[in-house]
Design a protein around this motif. Structure first.
Motif, PDB file in Angstrom:
ATOM      1  N   ARG A   1      -8.091   8.095   6.838  1.00 58.54           N
ATOM      2  CA  ARG A   1      -6.679   8.186   7.196  1.00 58.54           C
ATOM      3  C   ARG A   1      -5.998   6.813   7.113  1.00 58.54           C
ATOM      4  O   ARG A   1      -4.903   6.680   6.564  1.00 58.54           O
ATOM      5  N   VAL A   2      -6.658   5.796   7.648  1.00 58.91           N
ATOM      6  CA  VAL A   2      -6.095   4.441   7.624  1.00 58.91           C
ATOM      7  C   VAL A   2      -5.964   3.956   6.181  1.00 58.91           C
ATOM      8  O   VAL A   2      -4.919   3.442   5.784  1.00 58.91           O
ATOM      9  N   ALA A   3      -7.024   4.140   5.394  1.00 55.61           N
ATOM     10  CA  ALA A   3      -6.999   3.669   4.010  1.00 55.61           C
ATOM     11  C   ALA A   3      -5.908   4.380   3.203  1.00 55.61           C
ATOM     12  O   ALA A   3      -5.216   3.749   2.402  1.00 55.61           O
ATOM     13  N   ALA A   4      -5.752   5.681   3.429  1.00 57.95           N
ATOM     14  CA  ALA A   4      -4.711   6.420   2.711  1.00 57.95           C
ATOM     15  C   ALA A   4      -3.328   5.874   3.043  1.00 57.95           C
ATOM     16  O   ALA A   4      -2.510   5.646   2.153  1.00 57.95           O
ATOM     17  N   ARG A   5      -3.068   5.644   4.308  1.00 61.05           N
ATOM     18  CA  ARG A   5      -1.750   5.172   4.745  1.00 61.05           C
ATOM     19  C   ARG A   5      -1.496   3.711   4.386  1.00 61.05           C
ATOM     20  O   ARG A   5      -0.344   3.293   4.244  1.00 61.05           O
ATOM     21  N   MET A   6      -2.570   2.925   4.239  1.00 56.73           N
ATOM     22  CA  MET A   6      -2.417   1.492   3.987  1.00 56.73           C
ATOM     23  C   MET A   6      -2.531   1.140   2.499  1.00 56.73           C
ATOM     24  O   MET A   6      -2.642  -0.027   2.149  1.00 56.73           O
TER      25      MET A   6
ATOM     26  N   GLU B   1      -4.931   2.051   0.170  1.00 58.60           N
ATOM     27  CA  GLU B   1      -6.286   1.805  -0.316  1.00 58.60           C
ATOM     28  C   GLU B   1      -6.887   3.128  -0.782  1.00 58.60           C
ATOM     29  O   GLU B   1      -7.791   3.683  -0.133  1.00 58.60           O
ATOM     30  N   PRO B   2      -6.422   3.675  -1.906  1.00 63.05           N
ATOM     31  CA  PRO B   2      -6.888   4.995  -2.326  1.00 63.05           C
ATOM     32  C   PRO B   2      -8.385   5.073  -2.617  1.00 63.05           C
ATOM     33  O   PRO B   2      -9.002   6.100  -2.343  1.00 63.05           O
TER      34      PRO B   2
ATOM     35  N   PRO C   1     -10.704  21.077   2.249  1.00 64.87           N
ATOM     36  CA  PRO C   1      -9.714  20.976   1.179  1.00 64.87           C
ATOM     37  C   PRO C   1      -8.357  21.572   1.581  1.00 64.87           C
ATOM     38  O   PRO C   1      -7.317  21.007   1.270  1.00 64.87           O
ATOM     39  N   ALA C   2      -8.375  22.677   2.313  1.00 61.88           N
ATOM     40  CA  ALA C   2      -7.114  23.303   2.734  1.00 61.88           C
ATOM     41  C   ALA C   2      -6.343  22.390   3.681  1.00 61.88           C
ATOM     42  O   ALA C   2      -5.124  22.242   3.552  1.00 61.88           O
ATOM     43  N   LEU C   3      -7.026  21.777   4.631  1.00 67.38           N
ATOM     44  CA  LEU C   3      -6.348  20.876   5.557  1.00 67.38           C
ATOM     45  C   LEU C   3      -5.845  19.618   4.850  1.00 67.38           C
ATOM     46  O   LEU C   3      -4.783  19.101   5.185  1.00 67.38           O
ATOM     47  N   LEU C   4      -6.595  19.137   3.888  1.00 66.03           N
ATOM     48  CA  LEU C   4      -6.143  17.971   3.126  1.00 66.03           C
ATOM     49  C   LEU C   4      -4.843  18.272   2.384  1.00 66.03           C
ATOM     50  O   LEU C   4      -3.981  17.413   2.265  1.00 66.03           O
ATOM     51  N   ARG C   5      -4.716  19.499   1.883  1.00 67.74           N
ATOM     52  CA  ARG C   5      -3.493  19.873   1.171  1.00 67.74           C
ATOM     53  C   ARG C   5      -2.280  19.839   2.093  1.00 67.74           C
ATOM     54  O   ARG C   5      -1.165  19.597   1.657  1.00 67.74           O
TER      55      ARG C   5
ATOM     56  N   PHE D   1      -2.129  12.194   4.276  1.00 67.76           N
ATOM     57  CA  PHE D   1      -2.704  11.970   2.957  1.00 67.76           C
ATOM     58  C   PHE D   1      -1.670  12.077   1.837  1.00 67.76           C
ATOM     59  O   PHE D   1      -2.035  12.090   0.663  1.00 67.76           O
ATOM     60  N   ASP D   2      -0.391  12.108   2.185  1.00 67.28           N
ATOM     61  CA  ASP D   2       0.672  12.161   1.174  1.00 67.28           C
ATOM     62  C   ASP D   2       0.584  11.026   0.151  1.00 67.28           C
ATOM     63  O   ASP D   2       0.840  11.256  -1.032  1.00 67.28           O
ATOM     64  N   PRO D   3       0.202   9.801   0.552  1.00 65.80           N
ATOM     65  CA  PRO D   3       0.119   8.732  -0.460  1.00 65.80           C
ATOM     66  C   PRO D   3      -0.925   8.990  -1.554  1.00 65.80           C
ATOM     67  O   PRO D   3      -0.887   8.357  -2.600  1.00 65.80           O
ATOM     68  N   LEU D   4      -1.828   9.941  -1.319  1.00 61.44           N
ATOM     69  CA  LEU D   4      -2.880  10.227  -2.300  1.00 61.44           C
ATOM     70  C   LEU D   4      -2.560  11.428  -3.190  1.00 61.44           C
ATOM     71  O   LEU D   4      -3.311  11.727  -4.110  1.00 61.44           O
TER      72      LEU D   4
END
Length: 103
Positions: free
Chosen positions: A38-43, A45-46, A73-77, A82-85
């Motif tokens: 979560r931190v990497a996605a928001r910061m 760091e894909p 996978p459903a929750l990730l969608r 995770f919008d930055p990814l």
């Protein structure tokens, strides 16, 4: 992370993983990995985020933010963290994969 301090946010997440590695604690060990994702996605760091998500989707665990709700996978969608990814082909592949079957 909320303060925009990328280095300390990532370092703290990685320190939590080192303190309680998944190899020594299958119950609590995955939780810091989810936090790191979560931190990497928001910061921005894909690579780190995708690697952490790949690990999490390959193991059974209880989620870090909601008791008993691991990332799927459903929750990730649906999860806006995770919008930055969303445009990353690796992330698209993760969210398109079927959820692992429970034993």
């Amino acid at each position: 992370m909320a303060l925009g301090d990328k280095g300390p946010a990532l370092a703290l997440s990685e320190q939590a993983i080192a303190v309680n590695p998944i190899e020594k604690d299958a119950i609590v060990g995955p939780l810091p990995i989810e936090i790191l994702a979560r931190v990497a996605a928001r910061m921005g760091e894909p690579d780190r985020a995708i690697a952490a998500l790949q690990k999490l989707l390959s193991i059974p665990y209880a989620g870090a933010l909601a008791a008993g709700m691991p990332l799927t996978p459903a929750l990730l969608r649906l999860d806006p963290m995770f919008d930055p990814l969303r445009n990353d082909p690796r992330f698209q592949k993760l969210v398109a994969s079927p959820a692992p079957k429970k034993p």
